[in-house]
Structure formats: structure tokens, C-alpha cells
Design an enzyme around this catalytic site. Structure first.
Site, short mmCIF file in Angstrom:
data_model
loop_
_atom_site.label_atom_id
_atom_site.label_comp_id
_atom_site.label_asym_id
_atom_site.label_seq_id
_atom_site.Cartn_x
_atom_site.Cartn_y
_atom_site.Cartn_z
N ASP A 118 0.86 -1.18 0.00
CA ASP A 118 0.00 0.00 0.00
C ASP A 118 0.89 1.23 0.00
O ASP A 118 2.00 1.21 0.57
CB ASP A 118 -0.92 0.01 1.22
CG ASP A 118 -2.05 -1.01 1.12
OD1 ASP A 118 -2.47 -1.32 0.00
OD2 ASP A 118 -2.52 -1.47 2.17
N ASP A 160 -6.99 -1.14 -4.87
CA ASP A 160 -8.11 -0.76 -4.00
C ASP A 160 -9.00 0.27 -4.69
O ASP A 160 -10.23 0.22 -4.59
CB ASP A 160 -7.60 -0.19 -2.68
CG ASP A 160 -6.77 -1.19 -1.89
OD1 ASP A 160 -7.00 -2.41 -2.03
OD2 ASP A 160 -5.89 -0.75 -1.12
#
Length: 169
Positions: A117, A133
Site C-alpha cells: 500500500d 483498491d
């Protein structure tokens, strides 16, 4: 439209993996790179972290579930896209986006047992996320929108035409 949606999904998966590779090679784990800042106010940064769970690190360590679920969703999504291949383009593209995001994160989980991330929106306390995402969220929003649009079109087509009253003269 089915084949084009699969190509779109493939393109989004490659984009996700390239972005993660760049982050992994250029930004040290845990390092914050401020991208947009106005005075002292931070707006957007790149922050390289690893997440072994889902959003907000829920289900951390439950790799078997976080691998199994996207596989099932992707299989169901591909069958669904094929079934409605002549239907709404928005609906098919939205499912392709969800599949792409799921596969993008699935690749990380299988390869590293965690997801890279890196996107942090600073003004609010929100989890750091990635391109996959974004694909999942935008795909889900577009899918819901396609259902609403479909329902509106269906309700308009189900309404009977105005009844013409003939006057007796």
C-alpha cells in the site's frame, strides 16, 4: 464487450503491479514522500507500507481467506461478465475493474503474503491504500450506478402509455 473488458482488467492489473514495483524499488519501507502540501497542510503523500490484512488491517494474518475470497469473486465476476456480455457496458466494465483490483492484490498476497500500500490522503484519518483498491471501490460504485440506471430504464419501460380518452360526441 466481454473481450474488451478482460483486456481492460489485464491493463489495470499490469498498471497496479508496475506501480507497486516502482514504490517497492524507489520508496523505502515506512518512508513518507510528501506529494501535495500547502504550507503546513499535508494533502497527499506516498507512504510505503505492507498490509497482511484487508482495509484497516482487519483480518490480518488470515491469508487463506484473503486469497480464497478474491479467487471466488473473480471467477464469479468473469462468469457474470460473460452472461451479461451484451448488456450494459458500464456494468461489464465495473465488474472488470473489481476483478482487476482483486487480482492485483491477490498477486501480492500469493507472492509476499501481504499487499503493498502506498497512497495516503492526509486530511482525514484513512487507511493507506493502493491502485488495486481504487479499482475495486470505483468498480463497486459504477456497478451500483449501473443497477440504478437499469432499474430506472426498466421502470420507465414498464409504465403503460397514457390512456387516450375518446370523447363521445
Amino acid at each position: 464487450m466481454f473481450a474488451l473488458s478482460l483486456l481492460l482488467a489485464a491493463f489495470l492489473i499490469v498498471t497496479d503491479q508496475v506501480l507497486k514495483a516502482v514504490v517497492n524499488s524507489k520508496i523505502e519501507l515506512g518512508k513518507v514522500v510528501e506529494v501535495i502540501k500547502f504550507g503546513d497542510a499535508k494533502i497527499f503523500s506516498l507512504t510505503h507500507i505492507r498490509n497482511s490484512g484487508a482495509a484497516w488491517s482487519i483480518m490480518s494474518g488470515k491469508t487463506w481467506f484473503l486469497v480464497s475470497l478474491p479467487i471466488l469473486v473473480c471467477i464469479a465476476g468473469i462468469f457474470y461478465m460473460y452472461k451479461v456480455r451484451k448488456g450494459s457496458k458500464l456494468e461489464i466494465v465495473s465488474v472488470a475493474m473489481i476483478i482487476a483490483g482483486g487480482v492485483g492484490n491477490l498477486i501480492d498476497r500469493v507472492r509476499m503474503h501481504e499487499v503493498i500500500d502506498y497512497i495516503k490522503f492526509e486530511p482525514i484519518d484513512f487507511p493507506i491504500f493502493n491502485f488495486a483498491d481504487i479499482c475495486i471501490v470505483l468498480g463497486a460504485i459504477a456497478f451500483c450506478l449501473s443497477i440504478v440506471i437499469s432499474d430506472i430504464k426498466k421502470s420507465k419501460s414498464d409504465k403503460p402509455d397514457k390512456i387516450k380518452v375518446k370523447a363521445d360526441a
